[in-house]
Design an enzyme around this catalytic site. Structure first.
Site, PDB file in Angstrom:
ATOM      1  N   ASP A  98      15.393   2.716   4.393  1.00 53.24           N
ATOM      2  CA  ASP A  98      14.381   2.041   3.573  1.00 53.24           C
ATOM      3  C   ASP A  98      15.007   1.461   2.309  1.00 53.24           C
ATOM      4  O   ASP A  98      14.837   0.279   1.989  1.00 53.24           O
ATOM      5  CB  ASP A  98      13.257   3.014   3.182  1.00 53.24           C
ATOM      6  CG  ASP A  98      12.411   3.427   4.374  1.00 53.24           C
ATOM      7  OD1 ASP A  98      12.779   3.085   5.498  1.00 53.24           O
ATOM      8  OD2 ASP A  98      11.377   4.098   4.155  1.00 53.24           O
ATOM      9  N   PRO A 146       0.826  -1.203   0.000  1.00 52.00           N
ATOM     10  CA  PRO A 146       0.000   0.000   0.000  1.00 52.00           C
ATOM     11  C   PRO A 146       0.866   1.262   0.000  1.00 52.00           C
ATOM     12  O   PRO A 146       1.896   1.311   0.682  1.00 52.00           O
ATOM     13  CB  PRO A 146      -0.808  -0.097   1.297  1.00 52.00           C
ATOM     14  CG  PRO A 146      -0.524  -1.430   1.883  1.00 52.00           C
ATOM     15  CD  PRO A 146       0.652  -2.034   1.203  1.00 52.00           C
ATOM     16  N   VAL A 147       0.443   2.259  -0.789  1.00 50.51           N
ATOM     17  CA  VAL A 147       1.195   3.510  -0.899  1.00 50.51           C
ATOM     18  C   VAL A 147       1.126   4.262   0.445  1.00 50.51           C
ATOM     19  O   VAL A 147       0.105   4.242   1.122  1.00 50.51           O
ATOM     20  CB  VAL A 147       0.581   4.378  -2.034  1.00 50.51           C
ATOM     21  CG1 VAL A 147       1.252   5.736  -2.108  1.00 50.51           C
ATOM     22  CG2 VAL A 147       0.707   3.656  -3.364  1.00 50.51           C
ATOM     23  N   ALA A 165      10.304   3.096  -2.417  1.00 50.02           N
ATOM     24  CA  ALA A 165      11.661   2.551  -2.580  1.00 50.02           C
ATOM     25  C   ALA A 165      11.612   1.200  -3.284  1.00 50.02           C
ATOM     26  O   ALA A 165      12.473   0.889  -4.118  1.00 50.02           O
ATOM     27  CB  ALA A 165      12.343   2.423  -1.222  1.00 50.02           C
ATOM     28  N   GLY A 204       4.153   3.123   5.080  1.00 55.37           N
ATOM     29  CA  GLY A 204       5.333   2.852   5.899  1.00 55.37           C
ATOM     30  C   GLY A 204       6.014   1.546   5.537  1.00 55.37           C
ATOM     31  O   GLY A 204       6.987   1.137   6.165  1.00 55.37           O
ATOM     32  N   LEU A 205       5.489   0.881   4.484  1.00 54.24           N
ATOM     33  CA  LEU A 205       6.109  -0.391   4.076  1.00 54.24           C
ATOM     34  C   LEU A 205       7.109  -0.201   2.924  1.00 54.24           C
ATOM     35  O   LEU A 205       7.570  -1.174   2.334  1.00 54.24           O
ATOM     36  CB  LEU A 205       5.035  -1.406   3.664  1.00 54.24           C
ATOM     37  CG  LEU A 205       4.165  -1.972   4.803  1.00 54.24           C
ATOM     38  CD1 LEU A 205       3.070  -2.857   4.249  1.00 54.24           C
ATOM     39  CD2 LEU A 205       4.999  -2.770   5.796  1.00 54.24           C
ATOM     40  N   GLY A 206       7.416   1.031   2.611  1.00 55.13           N
ATOM     41  CA  GLY A 206       8.476   1.283   1.629  1.00 55.13           C
ATOM     42  C   GLY A 206       8.050   1.095   0.184  1.00 55.13           C
ATOM     43  O   GLY A 206       8.863   0.676  -0.644  1.00 55.13           O
ATOM     44  N   SER A 207       6.789   1.434  -0.131  1.00 54.27           N
ATOM     45  CA  SER A 207       6.312   1.196  -1.499  1.00 54.27           C
ATOM     46  C   SER A 207       7.152   1.949  -2.540  1.00 54.27           C
ATOM     47  O   SER A 207       7.511   1.380  -3.570  1.00 54.27           O
ATOM     48  CB  SER A 207       4.838   1.583  -1.635  1.00 54.27           C
ATOM     49  OG  SER A 207       4.670   2.947  -1.324  1.00 54.27           O
TER      50      SER A 207
END
Ligand code: MEV
Length: 315
Positions: free
Chosen positions: A154, A95-96, A104, A99-102
């Protein structure tokens, strides 16, 4: 040519890492960005990213556009002044702004896919195989355009696809887990821009430098102890460290009512500890659980308002 890159979560040390303190981050293979680059008969460089409703030719995008800027940097790196006609298809399960680094992950996958593109005739590489270090440096450049003062954690964990003990500006240090452990990730579903929370922390740090330096020092200790606990096969000690780290992040004003609700719900459901993960304000939290309790902690998070959960084993 197809390439893929994982998402990431920060276990300990977000924000403090921007100020030179160590942080721990791990890749999350269950979410990933995929990029396919194809030779095209249509003139131009066509980019399709349905996740952000983007279908455009490169020259119609501003040069600082997150995807255009990656492609332009790759051309620059390889001295390509007359790029070929290509079609770039980007899909992602990350998901954009969660915080999951989409961002990068898309950049890493895109650079790798472009670097392996072949000449239409087939044989030679159009560009060059590219080292992890080059990928990492390039993505860091891109992160700087979009995130202001990123630490580089990240892009590093996503590029190397391994757990990292990260200190800004120092050589990449990966680490091993003495014993696997289970993390449940809970997504608030609230998009939050890392740039904004990092910017707000900077203002507070400028106003109250001593206090924030003390918080960062405490977090540095937490990251150090956490690494030792993981390496020596005592991951159960991480729970208390997560709780402590979350309290310090609250003090830094980067938590939110929704994150706090999920953190409490995880603890009430039997997690050994929990904290927000990443930039904060929205995005994700993580909880450490026994493997047997992971499903019930995930269910409790959904009940408390999480939009999705991921159970991941760190090994
Ligand atoms: C974002 O994933 C982590 C932060 O520490 C920012 C950074 O390290 O660049 C909040």
């Amino acid at each position: 040519m197809k390439a893929s890159a994982p998402g990431k979560i920060i276990l300990f040390g977000e924000h403090a890492v921007v100020y030179g303190r160590p942080a721990l981050a791990v890749p999350v293979a269950q979410v990933h960005a995929d990029v396919e680059v194809l030779d095209s008969s249509r003139p131009g460089i066509w980019i399709h990213a349905p996740l952000i409703d983007l279908h455009a030719e490169l020259t119609s995008l501003p040069s600082d556009h997150p995807i255009a800027s990656v492609i332009l940097k790759v051309f620059q790196l390889f001295g390509i002044s007359q790029p070929p006609n290509i079609e770039v298809n980007i899909s992602s399960t990350i998901p954009v702004a969660s915080g999951l680094g989409s961002g990068a992950a898309v950049s890493v996958a895109l650079i790798r896919a472009l670097s392996f593109l072949r000449e239409p005739q087939g044989s030679a590489f159009l560009f060059h195989p590219i080292t992890n270090e080059q990928v990492n440096d390039l993505v860091y450049e891109i992160e700087k355009i979009h995130h202001g003062t990123p630490s580089g954690i990240d892009n590093t964990v996503i590029t190397y696809n391994m757990p990292v003990y990260f200190i800004k500006g120092q050589p990449v240090e990966t680490f091993k887990t003495g014993k696997p452990f289970t993390i449940v990730i809970g997504d608030t579903g609230i998009p939050a821009l890392t740039k904004e929370s990092v910017g707000d922390v900077r203002l507070l740090w400028l106003r109250n430098t001593n206090h924030f330096e003390n918080i960062f020092n405490e977090i540095a200790q937490i990251s150090l102890i956490a690494r030792r606990s993981i390496e020596s096969g005592k991951p159960e000690l991480l729970g208390e460290l997560m709780d402590h780290n979350h309290a310090l992040l609250q003090e830094m004003t980067v938590s939110s009512p929704e994150l706090d609700t999920l953190v409490s719900a995880a603890r009430d459901a039997g997690a050994l500890g929990a904290k927000l993960s990443g930039g904060g304000r929205g995005g994700n939290m993580i909880a450490l659980t026994d493997q047997a309790k992971a499903e019930s902690v995930a269910a409790a998070l959904m009940f408390a308002g999480a939009k999705r959960t991921i159970i991941t084993e760190i090994s």
